[in-house]
Motif scaffolding. Structure first.
Motif, mmCIF file in Angstrom:
data_model
loop_
_atom_site.group_PDB
_atom_site.id
_atom_site.type_symbol
_atom_site.label_atom_id
_atom_site.label_comp_id
_atom_site.label_asym_id
_atom_site.label_seq_id
_atom_site.Cartn_x
_atom_site.Cartn_y
_atom_site.Cartn_z
ATOM 1 N N GLU A 69 -18.979 -1.408 0.784
ATOM 2 C CA GLU A 69 -18.346 -1.140 2.069
ATOM 3 C C GLU A 69 -19.317 -1.216 3.243
ATOM 4 O O GLU A 69 -18.891 -1.170 4.406
ATOM 5 C CB GLU A 69 -17.643 0.222 2.064
ATOM 6 N N ASP A 70 -20.621 -1.319 2.978
ATOM 7 C CA ASP A 70 -21.613 -1.517 4.030
ATOM 8 C C ASP A 70 -21.716 -2.980 4.450
ATOM 9 O O ASP A 70 -22.423 -3.293 5.415
ATOM 10 C CB ASP A 70 -22.989 -1.027 3.581
ATOM 11 N N THR A 71 -21.062 -3.861 3.738
ATOM 12 C CA THR A 71 -21.092 -5.279 4.072
ATOM 13 C C THR A 71 -20.511 -5.507 5.460
ATOM 14 O O THR A 71 -19.382 -5.114 5.744
ATOM 15 C CB THR A 71 -20.309 -6.096 3.041
ATOM 16 N N ALA A 72 -21.293 -6.128 6.334
ATOM 17 C CA ALA A 72 -20.880 -6.346 7.716
ATOM 18 C C ALA A 72 -21.977 -7.116 8.442
ATOM 19 O O ALA A 72 -23.079 -7.291 7.924
ATOM 20 C CB ALA A 72 -20.631 -5.011 8.433
ATOM 21 N N VAL A 73 -21.661 -7.550 9.653
ATOM 22 C CA VAL A 73 -22.678 -8.044 10.568
ATOM 23 C C VAL A 73 -23.184 -6.852 11.367
ATOM 24 O O VAL A 73 -22.391 -6.120 11.963
ATOM 25 C CB VAL A 73 -22.135 -9.129 11.509
ATOM 26 N N TYR A 74 -24.481 -6.651 11.382
ATOM 27 C CA TYR A 74 -25.095 -5.515 12.050
ATOM 28 C C TYR A 74 -25.705 -5.952 13.372
ATOM 29 O O TYR A 74 -26.427 -6.950 13.444
ATOM 30 C CB TYR A 74 -26.166 -4.882 11.161
ATOM 31 N N TYR A 75 -25.407 -5.192 14.426
ATOM 32 C CA TYR A 75 -25.859 -5.488 15.780
ATOM 33 C C TYR A 75 -26.640 -4.306 16.341
ATOM 34 O O TYR A 75 -26.392 -3.157 15.967
ATOM 35 C CB TYR A 75 -24.672 -5.738 16.718
ATOM 36 N N CYS A 76 -27.542 -4.571 17.265
ATOM 37 C CA CYS A 76 -28.162 -3.509 18.040
ATOM 38 C C CYS A 76 -27.903 -3.743 19.520
ATOM 39 O O CYS A 76 -27.666 -4.873 19.964
ATOM 40 C CB CYS A 76 -29.658 -3.376 17.758
ATOM 41 N N ALA A 77 -27.924 -2.659 20.294
ATOM 42 C CA ALA A 77 -27.653 -2.719 21.721
ATOM 43 C C ALA A 77 -28.312 -1.531 22.407
ATOM 44 O O ALA A 77 -28.620 -0.523 21.769
ATOM 45 C CB ALA A 77 -26.147 -2.724 21.990
ATOM 46 N N ALA A 78 -28.503 -1.641 23.729
ATOM 47 C CA ALA A 78 -29.237 -0.638 24.493
ATOM 48 C C ALA A 78 -28.317 0.226 25.340
ATOM 49 O O ALA A 78 -27.262 -0.214 25.804
ATOM 50 C CB ALA A 78 -30.268 -1.316 25.398
ATOM 51 N N HIS A 79 -28.731 1.473 25.547
ATOM 52 C CA HIS A 79 -28.090 2.416 26.449
ATOM 53 C C HIS A 79 -29.192 3.120 27.216
ATOM 54 O O HIS A 79 -30.282 3.337 26.683
ATOM 55 C CB HIS A 79 -27.245 3.425 25.661
ATOM 56 N N ASN A 80 -28.922 3.488 28.468
ATOM 57 C CA ASN A 80 -29.965 4.105 29.275
ATOM 58 C C ASN A 80 -30.354 5.477 28.747
ATOM 59 O O ASN A 80 -29.505 6.356 28.568
ATOM 60 C CB ASN A 80 -29.548 4.182 30.747
#
Length: 123
Positions: A89-100
């Motif tokens: 169930e961890d199968t996925a495309v993983y993304y990172c992104a920024a927050h202030n």
């Protein structure tokens, strides 16, 4: 636009580990919180983890607590996600992104998304 580059994904068996890397491009990471997200085609995006810029405070979704660890190395302009005990169930495309500065109590307000790295967990 500023963005991230994700790497470290791959095909592994259940119970295996992977270490994902997120490298900031065009800006310095020091003053930003960074979140990890994942998405399966046809399903809603999920927030996985987040780490703040100042005190290193972290957030983990319930479904990864005790298995995933987020960390950062500002000198290298990178954030990592150590994933242990991976499940199908961890199968996925993983993304990172920024927050202030700080991780918000919600999933909105993130910017500078990367293109993602694919994690596939299968026996």
């Amino acid at each position: 636009q500023y963005h991230f580059v994700e790497s470290g994904g791959g095909l592994v068996q259940p119970g295996a580990s992977l270490r994902l890397s997120c490298t900031a491009s065009g800006f310095t990471l020091e003053n930003f919180a960074v979140g990890w997200f994942r998405q399966v085609p046809g399903k809603e995006r999920e927030r996985v983890s987040c780490i703040s810029s100042s005190d290193g405070s972290t957030y983990y979704a319930d479904f990864v607590k005790g298995r995933f660890t987020i960390s950062r190395d500002n000198a290298k302009n990178m954030v990592y996600l150590q994933m242990n005990g991976l499940q199908p169930e961890d199968t996925a495309v993983y993304y990172c992104a920024a927050h202030n500065l700080y991780c918000p109590p919600h999933s909105t307000g993130f910017d500078s998304w990367g293109k993602g790295t694919l994690v596939t967990v299968s026996s």
